[in-house]
Motif scaffolding. Structure first.
Motif, mmCIF file in Angstrom:
data_model
loop_
_atom_site.group_PDB
_atom_site.id
_atom_site.type_symbol
_atom_site.label_atom_id
_atom_site.label_comp_id
_atom_site.label_asym_id
_atom_site.label_seq_id
_atom_site.Cartn_x
_atom_site.Cartn_y
_atom_site.Cartn_z
ATOM 1 N N CYS A 1 4.681 7.642 -8.782
ATOM 2 C CA CYS A 1 4.328 6.179 -9.046
ATOM 3 C C CYS A 1 5.841 5.524 -9.107
ATOM 4 O O CYS A 1 5.828 4.375 -8.604
ATOM 5 C CB CYS A 1 3.340 5.869 -10.069
ATOM 6 N N SER B 1 3.853 0.907 -5.816
ATOM 7 C CA SER B 1 2.547 1.060 -5.023
ATOM 8 C C SER B 1 1.218 0.582 -5.737
ATOM 9 O O SER B 1 1.497 0.617 -6.718
ATOM 10 C CB SER B 1 2.432 2.509 -4.324
ATOM 11 N N THR B 2 0.221 0.560 -5.086
ATOM 12 C CA THR B 2 -1.063 0.134 -5.634
ATOM 13 C C THR B 2 -1.985 0.604 -4.987
ATOM 14 O O THR B 2 -2.177 1.161 -4.032
ATOM 15 C CB THR B 2 -0.763 -1.264 -6.073
ATOM 16 N N SER C 1 -5.390 2.617 -0.402
ATOM 17 C CA SER C 1 -4.072 2.722 -1.270
ATOM 18 C C SER C 1 -2.902 2.772 -0.665
ATOM 19 O O SER C 1 -2.891 2.977 0.769
ATOM 20 C CB SER C 1 -4.246 4.313 -1.827
ATOM 21 N N ILE D 1 2.843 -1.943 -1.786
ATOM 22 C CA ILE D 1 2.303 -3.353 -2.245
ATOM 23 C C ILE D 1 2.174 -4.315 -1.233
ATOM 24 O O ILE D 1 1.044 -4.847 -0.954
ATOM 25 C CB ILE D 1 3.278 -3.596 -3.664
ATOM 26 N N VAL E 1 -6.938 -6.108 -5.430
ATOM 27 C CA VAL E 1 -5.898 -5.272 -6.022
ATOM 28 C C VAL E 1 -6.169 -4.836 -7.464
ATOM 29 O O VAL E 1 -6.881 -5.577 -8.188
ATOM 30 C CB VAL E 1 -4.363 -6.114 -5.928
ATOM 31 N N PRO F 1 -5.664 -2.767 -11.029
ATOM 32 C CA PRO F 1 -4.506 -2.616 -12.056
ATOM 33 C C PRO F 1 -4.266 -1.278 -12.335
ATOM 34 O O PRO F 1 -4.748 -0.597 -13.393
ATOM 35 C CB PRO F 1 -5.170 -3.282 -13.320
#
Length: 294
Positions: free
Chosen positions: A121, A126-127, A164, A167, A187, A189
């Motif tokens: 990460c 990324s998110t 996934s 961003i 999105v 957290p």
């Protein structure tokens, strides 16, 4: 037939496991063993820590694993699965509960997994995002048309899919998905793009640890996230576990296959009731319950 199911990240809560520790000598023994293995007092963070403490990946994953596995051990002879499955991280809990992995090795792998994912990460921002109200195939198609990395990550139940990736790609995908009629594209957290190609560094790191760990034939089939069918072969289990970090969690398909193979009761072992809700949305006539220690 009774399917036992084990939750993944997000099921944690402040005070988790304290009731087990105070009531059952076996639980106390296993929690203390976990403190020794991890090299820090995870029990302090689980029993008395804050929400922020529990959000740290290096804490969250072992904490949920310990809550689930210790609960299955405390059940003793009452724990009689015909099949097991776990959502993402929960797959490790399922493997220990069904005796494919021993407690110590399972905890070490979960800890390594958490640290490797955290590192991955930090390598690239990324998110993830939750998409509600669209067909899975349409979500996958729209993701495939977005520049950059964005992929389906969690097939949670019909009409609920988590994506996934990078961003910018996630933000653009959310716009396109809303235009296509998604009820929500939100999105999440989270610290990074779990179950995507961006987890490749973590997959490589975890693969080495898994290859060096002894796996046995489980006491019943485990419906793994990647193949979605019941698996009992130890080498196949290892390969599927390694693939899981960069592949989507196919929970919908796993539950459908368990039902097809005879599951009528789904018992959730561990914190929360999230998986029971998902099972009901996947197969409305399935019976669900939390593991009963009374």
């Amino acid at each position: 037939m009774n399917a036992y199911i084990f939750p993944g990240q997000g099921a944690q809560f402040v005070g988790m496991g304290l009731d087990l520790y105070e009531k059952y000598p076996l639980a106390q023994q296993l929690f203390e063993r976990a403190n020794d293995i991890l090299g820090f007092h995870i029990t302090d963070l689980m029993f008395e820590g804050t929400v922020e403490d529990l959000k740290q990946t290096k804490v969250t994953q072992p904490a949920i694993f310990l809550h689930s596995v210790i609960m299955s051990k405390v059940l003793g002879d009452r724990f009689k699965p015909d099949m097991v499955a776990g959502h993402s991280l929960g797959e490790f809990s399922a493997l220990v509960a069904s005796n494919a992995l021993n407690f110590e090795d399972g905890l070490k792998l979960v800890s390594k997994r958490a640290l490797a994912m955290q590192k991955a990460c930090e390598l690239q921002p990324s998110t993830m995002a939750a998409v509600l109200g669209l067909e899975d195939d349409l979500v996958a198609k729209i993701c495939s048309e977005i520049p950059g990395v964005v992929v389906p990550a969690n097939y949670n139940c019909p009409g609920q899919l988590v994506i996934s990736g990078e961003i910018e790609a996630i933000n653009l995908a959310c716009e396109k998905l809303k235009e296509a009629g998604a009820r929500r594209a939100l999105v999440l957290p989270v610290g990074g793009a779990f179950h995507s190609p961006l987890m490749e560094p973590a997959r490589e790191e975890l693969a080495a640890a898994i290859e060096n760990t002894t796996f046995k034939t489980p006491s019943c089939p485990i419906y793994q996230n990647v193949p979605t069918i019941g698996v009992k072969d130890a080498e196949a289990i290892k390969a599927n576990l390694i693939a899981q970090l960069t592949a989507p969690v196919k929970w919908t398909q796993s539950v459908q296959n368990m039902v097809k193979d005879g599951a009528t009761l789904f018992t959730e072992v561990g914190p929360g009731k999230v998986l029971q809700g998902l099972v009901k949305k996947i197969h409305s006539s399935a019976e669900t319950m939390s593991a009963d220690l009374s």
